[in-house]
Design a protein around this motif. Structure first.
Motif, short mmCIF file in Angstrom:
data_model
loop_
_atom_site.label_atom_id
_atom_site.label_comp_id
_atom_site.label_asym_id
_atom_site.label_seq_id
_atom_site.Cartn_x
_atom_site.Cartn_y
_atom_site.Cartn_z
N GLU A 184 28.97 -13.45 19.69
CA GLU A 184 30.38 -13.74 19.40
C GLU A 184 31.31 -12.95 20.31
O GLU A 184 32.27 -13.50 20.87
CB GLU A 184 30.68 -13.41 17.93
CG GLU A 184 32.10 -13.77 17.51
CD GLU A 184 32.35 -13.53 16.03
OE1 GLU A 184 33.54 -13.41 15.65
OE2 GLU A 184 31.38 -13.47 15.25
N LYS A 185 31.02 -11.68 20.51
CA LYS A 185 31.88 -10.84 21.35
C LYS A 185 31.73 -11.22 22.82
O LYS A 185 32.72 -11.25 23.57
CB LYS A 185 31.51 -9.36 21.16
CG LYS A 185 32.55 -8.41 21.72
CD LYS A 185 33.86 -8.50 20.93
CE LYS A 185 34.87 -7.48 21.40
NZ LYS A 185 36.13 -7.54 20.64
N ILE A 195 29.74 -3.04 25.24
CA ILE A 195 30.47 -4.28 24.97
C ILE A 195 31.96 -4.00 24.85
O ILE A 195 32.81 -4.75 25.39
CB ILE A 195 29.95 -4.96 23.68
CG1 ILE A 195 28.56 -5.54 23.92
CG2 ILE A 195 30.91 -6.04 23.20
CD1 ILE A 195 28.53 -6.73 24.85
N ASP A 196 32.32 -2.93 24.17
CA ASP A 196 33.73 -2.55 24.03
C ASP A 196 34.34 -2.25 25.40
O ASP A 196 35.50 -2.62 25.68
CB ASP A 196 33.88 -1.33 23.12
CG ASP A 196 33.57 -1.63 21.66
OD1 ASP A 196 33.54 -2.83 21.29
OD2 ASP A 196 33.33 -0.68 20.89
N TYR A 237 25.21 -9.75 20.20
CA TYR A 237 26.67 -9.73 20.39
C TYR A 237 27.18 -11.05 20.95
O TYR A 237 28.12 -11.07 21.73
CB TYR A 237 27.06 -8.59 21.33
CG TYR A 237 26.68 -7.23 20.81
CD1 TYR A 237 27.49 -6.56 19.90
CD2 TYR A 237 25.49 -6.61 21.22
CE1 TYR A 237 27.14 -5.30 19.41
CE2 TYR A 237 25.14 -5.37 20.75
CZ TYR A 237 25.96 -4.72 19.84
OH TYR A 237 25.61 -3.49 19.35
N GLN A 277 27.09 -1.23 21.68
CA GLN A 277 28.45 -1.52 21.20
C GLN A 277 29.49 -0.87 22.10
O GLN A 277 30.52 -1.47 22.43
CB GLN A 277 28.62 -1.02 19.77
CG GLN A 277 29.98 -1.34 19.15
CD GLN A 277 30.20 -2.83 18.99
OE1 GLN A 277 29.48 -3.50 18.27
NE2 GLN A 277 31.23 -3.37 19.66
N TYR A 299 35.01 -5.49 27.22
CA TYR A 299 36.17 -6.16 26.64
C TYR A 299 37.47 -5.53 27.17
O TYR A 299 38.40 -6.24 27.57
CB TYR A 299 36.13 -6.08 25.12
CG TYR A 299 37.29 -6.76 24.44
CD1 TYR A 299 37.33 -8.14 24.31
CD2 TYR A 299 38.36 -6.02 23.96
CE1 TYR A 299 38.41 -8.78 23.70
CE2 TYR A 299 39.44 -6.63 23.36
CZ TYR A 299 39.47 -8.01 23.24
OH TYR A 299 40.54 -8.63 22.64
N GLU A 312 33.74 -14.24 23.45
CA GLU A 312 35.16 -13.87 23.54
C GLU A 312 35.48 -13.30 24.91
O GLU A 312 36.51 -13.64 25.53
CB GLU A 312 35.48 -12.85 22.45
CG GLU A 312 36.95 -12.50 22.35
CD GLU A 312 37.24 -11.52 21.23
OE1 GLU A 312 38.38 -11.04 21.15
OE2 GLU A 312 36.32 -11.22 20.43
N ILE A 313 34.60 -12.45 25.43
CA ILE A 313 34.82 -11.84 26.74
C ILE A 313 34.80 -12.90 27.84
O ILE A 313 35.67 -12.94 28.72
CB ILE A 313 33.76 -10.76 27.01
CG1 ILE A 313 33.98 -9.57 26.08
CG2 ILE A 313 33.80 -10.31 28.48
CD1 ILE A 313 32.84 -8.55 26.09
#
Length: 275
Positions: free
Chosen positions: A174-175, A134-135, A172, A131, A138, A178-179
């Protein structure tokens, strides 16, 4: 076959093993047509100016190499920015003041200078650090002042070294979607990094599923880089990478000149056309 290696390090990176001259000679011996020298610019809390990196020397050495290898090898001015979203002042100063052809951006560390490569990964902490990674991606894409996002799922390299296999898109999607949409919206690209083929993860970065999703979303800007830290690694794994990208439906690879992208077909990519 002729290839274009867009992720190459020299001794101007702290972890580079060979000089620019050695790297260029290796590229020529392998029939590589063009390389982008992307030595690390990686500020830290205690060294935000990252004094190890000397841009004047970097450009001088490349200009000298361009003269020596003229007609044999195209050498592009590149840089790999480490987490520039955390240290934007000096990162932006560097790329605004110098005439780079190509800017890679990477998420190597978490805020506080904790390197993803220094973590002892376990089944208990894997999700926490995934996580975090991924953050970081982003936030890096939101900063957006780069050309290509390097080794998209880098964390899998380090997890594999600890005996833990991960697939970011499984947890992940979905994320990641988005990225990737933000990458495409900003007109940026992603790198296909072949170094994972030589490491514990034994696969490209990113994996085929992320590359497939990028294609499905309309992404077209792809560079291919060996992430070579020694001269023999130049162009490593490129043939199988090109074949995989063809199977996924990609028809072009992206090259850069003065930070402007242009596409070339695989037929041109393998016969040495350049600009």
């Amino acid at each position: 076959m002729y290839y274009y290696d867009y992720h190459v390090h020299t001794t101007n990176s702290t972890d580079g093993k060979d000089t620019l001259m050695d790297v260029c000679q290796s590229a020529i011996s392998k029939g590589v047509k063009e390389i982008a020298i992307t030595d690390h610019f990686e500020p830290t809390q205690v060294n935000q100016e990252y004094v190890f990196y000397q841009p004047e020397l970097f450009f001088k050495e490349i200009e000298e190499a361009r003269q020596i290898f003229k007609g044999l090898l195209v050498i592009k001015y590149g840089v790999e920015l480490g987490q520039p979203h955390i240290y934007p002042i000096y990162s932006e100063k560097l790329i605004n003041e110098y005439p780079f052809d190509f800017v890679l951006a990477s998420a190597h560390k978490i805020k506080g200078d904790v390197d993803f490569g220094d973590i002892d990964y376990t089944q208990a902490n894997r999700s926490f650090y995934m996580q975090k990674y991924i953050d970081s991606l982003y936030e890096l894409v939101q900063w957006g002042k780069f050309d290509c996002l390097a080794h998209f799922d880098l964390i899998k390299r380090y997890c594999a070294r600890s005996g833990i296999k991960i697939n970011l898109i499984e947890e992940y999607e979905e994320k990641i979607t988005e990225i990737l949409k933000e990458v495409i919206k900003k007109g940026k690209g992603i790198e296909v990094n072949t170094s994972g083929l030589r490491q514990y993860s034994a696969g490209l970065m990113p994996d085929w599923d992320i590359l497939s999703l990028y294609k499905k979303l309309g992404g077209t800007h792809l560079t291919i880089g060996s992430d070579a830290h020694s001269a023999p690694e130049i162009g490593a794994g490129f043939q199988e990478t090109v074949e995989l990208l063809k199977k996924l439906g990609y028809k072009t690879v992206t090259l850069y000149k003065k930070r402007k992208p242009y596409e070339i077909a695989f037929s041109e990519y393998t016969n040495g056309k350049s600009a």
